[in-house]
Design a protein around this motif. Structure first.
Motif, mmCIF file in Angstrom:
data_model
loop_
_atom_site.group_PDB
_atom_site.id
_atom_site.type_symbol
_atom_site.label_atom_id
_atom_site.label_comp_id
_atom_site.label_asym_id
_atom_site.label_seq_id
_atom_site.Cartn_x
_atom_site.Cartn_y
_atom_site.Cartn_z
ATOM 1 N N ALA A 1 -0.431 16.012 3.308
ATOM 2 C CA ALA A 1 -1.180 14.756 3.254
ATOM 3 C C ALA A 1 -2.401 14.854 4.165
ATOM 4 O O ALA A 1 -2.426 15.630 5.122
ATOM 5 C CB ALA A 1 -0.284 13.600 3.673
ATOM 6 N N GLY A 2 -3.408 14.037 3.875
ATOM 7 C CA GLY A 2 -4.653 14.060 4.629
ATOM 8 C C GLY A 2 -4.507 13.574 6.060
ATOM 9 O O GLY A 2 -3.432 13.175 6.506
ATOM 10 N N SER A 3 -5.621 13.578 6.775
ATOM 11 C CA SER A 3 -5.664 13.197 8.176
ATOM 12 C C SER A 3 -5.276 11.734 8.374
ATOM 13 O O SER A 3 -5.569 10.869 7.547
ATOM 14 C CB SER A 3 -7.076 13.418 8.725
ATOM 15 O OG SER A 3 -7.177 12.945 10.046
ATOM 16 N N VAL B 1 -4.948 2.611 9.697
ATOM 17 C CA VAL B 1 -4.135 1.545 10.277
ATOM 18 C C VAL B 1 -2.868 1.445 9.440
ATOM 19 O O VAL B 1 -2.928 1.338 8.216
ATOM 20 C CB VAL B 1 -4.887 0.203 10.297
ATOM 21 C CG1 VAL B 1 -3.975 -0.917 10.811
ATOM 22 C CG2 VAL B 1 -6.151 0.306 11.148
ATOM 23 N N LEU B 2 -1.711 1.522 10.108
ATOM 24 C CA LEU B 2 -0.421 1.470 9.426
ATOM 25 C C LEU B 2 0.406 0.330 9.994
ATOM 26 O O LEU B 2 0.189 -0.110 11.126
ATOM 27 C CB LEU B 2 0.336 2.790 9.595
ATOM 28 C CG LEU B 2 -0.283 3.997 8.878
ATOM 29 C CD1 LEU B 2 -1.275 4.721 9.733
ATOM 30 C CD2 LEU B 2 0.799 4.944 8.427
ATOM 31 N N ALA B 3 1.376 -0.146 9.198
ATOM 32 C CA ALA B 3 2.267 -1.218 9.628
ATOM 33 C C ALA B 3 3.659 -0.976 9.064
ATOM 34 O O ALA B 3 3.804 -0.416 7.973
ATOM 35 C CB ALA B 3 1.746 -2.571 9.150
ATOM 36 N N GLY C 1 -2.452 6.994 -3.134
ATOM 37 C CA GLY C 1 -3.305 7.676 -2.174
ATOM 38 C C GLY C 1 -3.110 7.241 -0.732
ATOM 39 O O GLY C 1 -3.624 7.882 0.180
ATOM 40 N N ARG C 2 -2.392 6.147 -0.498
ATOM 41 C CA ARG C 2 -2.127 5.714 0.864
ATOM 42 C C ARG C 2 -1.095 6.635 1.526
ATOM 43 O O ARG C 2 -0.442 7.413 0.859
ATOM 44 C CB ARG C 2 -1.611 4.266 0.893
ATOM 45 C CG ARG C 2 -2.635 3.251 0.445
ATOM 46 C CD ARG C 2 -2.082 1.822 0.489
ATOM 47 N NE ARG C 2 -0.857 1.716 -0.293
ATOM 48 C CZ ARG C 2 0.309 1.289 0.184
ATOM 49 N NH1 ARG C 2 0.431 0.905 1.443
ATOM 50 N NH2 ARG C 2 1.378 1.232 -0.595
ATOM 51 N N VAL C 3 -0.954 6.487 2.831
ATOM 52 C CA VAL C 3 -0.043 7.314 3.609
ATOM 53 C C VAL C 3 1.160 6.492 4.041
ATOM 54 O O VAL C 3 1.030 5.326 4.417
ATOM 55 C CB VAL C 3 -0.774 7.893 4.844
ATOM 56 C CG1 VAL C 3 0.190 8.537 5.809
ATOM 57 C CG2 VAL C 3 -1.834 8.889 4.404
ATOM 58 N N ARG C 4 2.322 7.127 4.002
ATOM 59 C CA ARG C 4 3.566 6.540 4.516
ATOM 60 C C ARG C 4 4.126 7.508 5.553
ATOM 61 O O ARG C 4 4.096 8.723 5.357
ATOM 62 C CB ARG C 4 4.570 6.362 3.384
ATOM 63 C CG ARG C 4 5.985 6.036 3.891
ATOM 64 C CD ARG C 4 6.996 6.025 2.777
ATOM 65 N NE ARG C 4 6.817 4.825 1.981
ATOM 66 C CZ ARG C 4 7.290 4.676 0.742
ATOM 67 N NH1 ARG C 4 7.939 5.666 0.155
ATOM 68 N NH2 ARG C 4 7.108 3.558 0.099
ATOM 69 N N GLU D 1 3.484 2.095 6.579
ATOM 70 C CA GLU D 1 2.560 2.455 5.501
ATOM 71 C C GLU D 1 1.144 2.046 5.849
ATOM 72 O O GLU D 1 0.916 1.048 6.551
ATOM 73 C CB GLU D 1 2.969 1.780 4.190
ATOM 74 C CG GLU D 1 4.241 2.343 3.621
ATOM 75 C CD GLU D 1 4.592 1.749 2.264
ATOM 76 O OE1 GLU D 1 3.898 0.814 1.804
ATOM 77 O OE2 GLU D 1 5.569 2.224 1.661
ATOM 78 N N GLN D 2 0.210 2.808 5.303
ATOM 79 C CA GLN D 2 -1.205 2.553 5.500
ATOM 80 C C GLN D 2 -1.603 1.224 4.879
ATOM 81 O O GLN D 2 -1.219 0.906 3.750
ATOM 82 C CB GLN D 2 -2.019 3.676 4.854
ATOM 83 C CG GLN D 2 -3.510 3.506 4.971
ATOM 84 C CD GLN D 2 -4.269 4.604 4.244
ATOM 85 O OE1 GLN D 2 -3.680 5.579 3.768
ATOM 86 N NE2 GLN D 2 -5.570 4.451 4.160
#
Length: 122
Positions: A2-4, A9-11, A87-90, A109-110
């Protein structure tokens, strides 16, 4: 991989026990050359910091936080970085307190917009 995480901002997607991070907590991540760090606050957490490393899609970090009741807490977390279909990050996390008893798992999650709530269960 996964990308940088830098600038994301994640929650959390769910609340933890009282006095811990929850859906109102926001983590502002930074990443550079295998180093990761973040500031976080919200809900029962007045201020928190985490610092650690990233190898591939694995994060290993320590965290410290100041809670609304004036107490502090610290612990260790190992997370797996997952790219979601949109495309978001978890981050899938396994954590343990070092300053008090307790351990568990959580998911953050982003967020894509200010004030957005995480979408649980995606």
């Amino acid at each position: 991989m996964a990308g940088s995480l830098d600038g994301l901002v994640l929650a959390p997607v769910a609340d933890q026990a009282p006095g811990q991070v929850g859906t109102r907590t926001r983590f502002a991540y930074h990443e550079r050359n295998g180093e990761v760090w973040a500031e976080y606050a919200g809900g029962d957490v007045v201020r928190g910091h985490l610092v650690g490393t990233r190898e591939g899609d694995r994060l290993d970090f320590r965290y410290v936080q100041l809670k609304q009741d004036g107490t502090t807490a610290s612990g260790h977390c190992v997370s797996t970085v997952v790219e979601l279909p949109d495309g978001r990050v978890r981050l899938e996390e396994a954590w343990e307190w070092e300053s008090q008893p307790g351990s568990g798992t959580s998911v953050v999650e982003q967020l894509t917009a200010p004030g957005e709530r995480p979408a649980a269960g995606e």
